[in-house]
Design an enzyme around this catalytic site. Structure first.
Site, PDB file in Angstrom:
ATOM      1  N   SER A 188       7.128  13.416 -26.216  1.00  0.00           N
ATOM      2  CA  SER A 188       8.432  13.138 -26.807  1.00  0.00           C
ATOM      3  C   SER A 188       8.508  13.410 -28.299  1.00  0.00           C
ATOM      4  CB  SER A 188       8.806  11.689 -26.554  1.00  0.00           C
ATOM      5  OG  SER A 188       7.923  10.840 -27.260  1.00  0.00           O
ATOM      6  N   HIS A 216      10.587  11.325 -20.484  1.00  0.00           N
ATOM      7  CA  HIS A 216      11.449  12.214 -21.271  1.00  0.00           C
ATOM      8  C   HIS A 216      11.895  13.435 -20.486  1.00  0.00           C
ATOM      9  CE1 HIS A 216      11.233   9.992 -25.014  1.00  0.00           C
ATOM     10  NE2 HIS A 216      10.005   9.700 -24.638  1.00  0.00           N
ATOM     11  N   LYS A 247      16.589   6.188 -20.658  1.00  0.00           N
ATOM     12  CA  LYS A 247      16.807   7.337 -21.543  1.00  0.00           C
ATOM     13  C   LYS A 247      17.902   8.218 -20.949  1.00  0.00           C
ATOM     14  CE  LYS A 247      12.644   6.285 -23.971  1.00  0.00           C
ATOM     15  NZ  LYS A 247      11.211   6.415 -24.185  1.00  0.00           N
TER      16      LYS A 247
HETATM   17  C1  LIG Z   1      10.211   5.303 -24.255  1.00  0.00           C
HETATM   18  C2  LIG Z   1       8.953   5.611 -23.542  1.00  0.00           C
HETATM   19  C3  LIG Z   1       8.432   4.762 -22.561  1.00  0.00           C
HETATM   20  C4  LIG Z   1       9.028   3.395 -22.336  1.00  0.00           C
HETATM   21  O1  LIG Z   1      10.220   3.451 -21.637  1.00  0.00           O
HETATM   22  P1  LIG Z   1      11.280   2.264 -21.840  1.00  0.00           P
HETATM   23  O2  LIG Z   1      12.076   2.293 -20.597  1.00  0.00           O
HETATM   24  O3  LIG Z   1      12.045   2.582 -23.075  1.00  0.00           O
HETATM   25  O4  LIG Z   1      10.490   0.993 -21.987  1.00  0.00           O
HETATM   26  C5  LIG Z   1       7.361   5.168 -21.812  1.00  0.00           C
HETATM   27  N1  LIG Z   1       6.765   6.373 -22.021  1.00  0.00           N
HETATM   28  C6  LIG Z   1       7.209   7.199 -22.977  1.00  0.00           C
HETATM   29  C7  LIG Z   1       6.525   8.509 -23.157  1.00  0.00           C
HETATM   30  C8  LIG Z   1       8.296   6.849 -23.778  1.00  0.00           C
HETATM   31  O5  LIG Z   1       8.696   7.653 -24.756  1.00  0.00           O
END
Ligand SMILES: *Cc1c(COP(=O)(O)O)cnc(C)c1O
Length: 429
Positions: A188, A216, A247
């Site tokens: 990300s 992502h 996301k």
């Molecule tokens: C944001 C993120 C998470 C966590 O996800 P949430 O639903 O926001 O807790 C896990 N892995 C990666 C690579 C992330 O960027």
């Protein structure tokens, strides 16, 4: 011991390093994405958000909002219990079925966040396997590292996306030992993609289990939005696929999908799944609606890819140091925490543009950056406005530019900036 001054000291250490985090107080307004109201010091201002992980604007999709409201009206606000003790609401069961179908797996399990899903699933799987060796990509997310730590299992880190290094470690461990390979599809902060098929080939060759974080990528890649594994036709070759509904799906909650046996084991043994209240029905309905919507609709994905590509082209044509991201993520390197914060402050104060600075430990020291996430709603005009602002700020702060049209490498840019700051130590302020 003076506890208060101890904690004040801990925080001021962050301030000295210029990586103290300041949150922006935002009010998103339905129908005006990516614009929002920003409040500070009693003032209200309109800002354009350029760093949201609501990648497709689904948090404001009318179907998703209606599903959320209808479920809350009909079934109430909370889940009323843990999954085991009265909290397994019907929309949550439907959501798990939807996720099985999305990833074409036997079973799925929903957690309260993506972070929790990684922590709970990785720690439980690696703890259950006797003498498990975890092989972890160097750039894995903090939630995966938390899961690895909490498993108590031995860990070896392989250099980012380096298949020779991974194979070396697999070979040394031998075919008999239990091995779990954990990695992401889209990284990300750099916006690059793992060689998933090659990792699956190595896992077959050395008899390892594979765990991928598609946080992502879900919603955004593949014909039905199931992620990079779907796009590349390798969903069935990865044992455990993890994702988020927070996301691109625009809601909240995390999940894993895998074989019935693996999911049942995590369901039965993971404290982070068992001892916490279930996701409420409104969130589950909204998430399932978003997933179903993006299975059918490609317009959001296409719009996002188009605008992200345009942003990359326009910024790099202006000589800004853009990483050669293969995805929707557009990282522009600053390579100094103080200057990165200054650039972000000027954008917000003078241009009404909000891009949070990304500093250590989210990225390695010396690779600080502005992480820009164009959505289908960031039109050409907004991109051009951002480019003009960035160019003006780059000149003002005397940040290094690159040859127009050339993309940069992280290490080369970090070295260049370190050398520059050494020659002009005052530049860092
Ligand atoms: C944001 C993120 C998470 C966590 O996800 P949430 O639903 O926001 O807790 C896990 N892995 C990666 C690579 C992330 O960027």
């Amino acid at each position: 011991m003076n506890y208060q001054s101890f904690f004040e000291g801990a925080v001021s250490a962050l301030k000295d390093e210029k990586r103290y985090r300041v949150f922006a107080d935002l009010e998103r307004v339905v129908g005006r994405f990516p614009h929002a109201i920003h409040r500070r010091d009693g003032e209200e201002r309109d800002v354009t958000i350029w760093c949201s992980n609501d990648y497709l604007g689904m948090g404001q999709n009318n179907h998703v909002i209606s599903a959320f409201c209808d479920a809350a009206q009909g079934m109430g606000a909370g889940a009323g219990g843990t999954r085991n003790i009265s909290g397994t609401n019907h929309p949550l069961v439907e959501l798990e079925n939807e996720l099985c179908d999305l990833h074409n797996k036997e079973a799925a399990l929903v957690f309260t966040s993506g972070f929790v899903s990684n922590e709970a699933a990785i720690s439980t799987i690696a703890k259950l396997l006797p003498d498990c060796l975890i092989l972890s990509d160097q750039l894995n997310h903090a939630s995966m590292i938390a899961g690895i730590r909490n498993s108590g299992a031995q860990k070896q880190v392989w250099r980012h996306n380096d298949m020779e290094h991974l194979e070396e470690l697999l070979k040394a461990a031998g075919p008999e030992r239990a091995k779990l390979i954990v990695f992401e599809s889209v990284y990300s902060m750099d916006g690059d993609i793992a060689p998933i098929e090659q990792i699956a080939d190595l896992a077959d060759k050395y008899n390892a289990l594979t765990y991928i974080d598609e946080v992502h990528a879900v919603g955004m890649y593949g014909p039905r939005g199931a992620g990079i594994c779907e796009r590349d036709g390798v969903m069935d070759r990865i044992d455990i696929i993890e994702g988020t509904m927070a996301k691109a799906y625009g809601v909240l909650g995390g999940y894993i999908t895998a074989s019935a046996a693996i999911v049942d084991a995590v369901r039965s043994y993971a404290p982070g799944f068992i001892f916490t209240t279930a996701l409420p029905p409104a969130l589950a309905r909204a998430a399932a609606t978003s997933i179903r919507y993006l299975k059918e609709s490609n317009a959001e994905r296409e719009g996002q890819q188009r605008q992200a590509q345009r942003a990359k082209d326009v910024f790099s044509a202006a000589g800004l140091p853009v990483l050669p991201s293969e995805t929707h993520i557009v990282p522009v390197l600053v390579c100094d925490p103080d200057l990165c914060k200054q650039a972000s402050d000027i954008l917000l104060d003078e241009y009404g543009i909000y891009i949070q600075p990304i500093n250590y430990p989210t990225v390695p020291r010396g690779t600080e950056r502005l992480r820009i996430t164009p959505t289908p709603f960031h039109d050409d005009q907004l991109i051009d406005t951002l480019r003009d602002a960035l160019v003006e700020i780059w000149d003002r702060l005397d940040l290094p530019k690159v040859e127009p049209g050339a993309f940069v490498e992280v290490d080369a840019m970090a070295d260049r900036m370190a050398a520059k700051l050494q020659v002009f130590p005052a530049a860092g302020g």
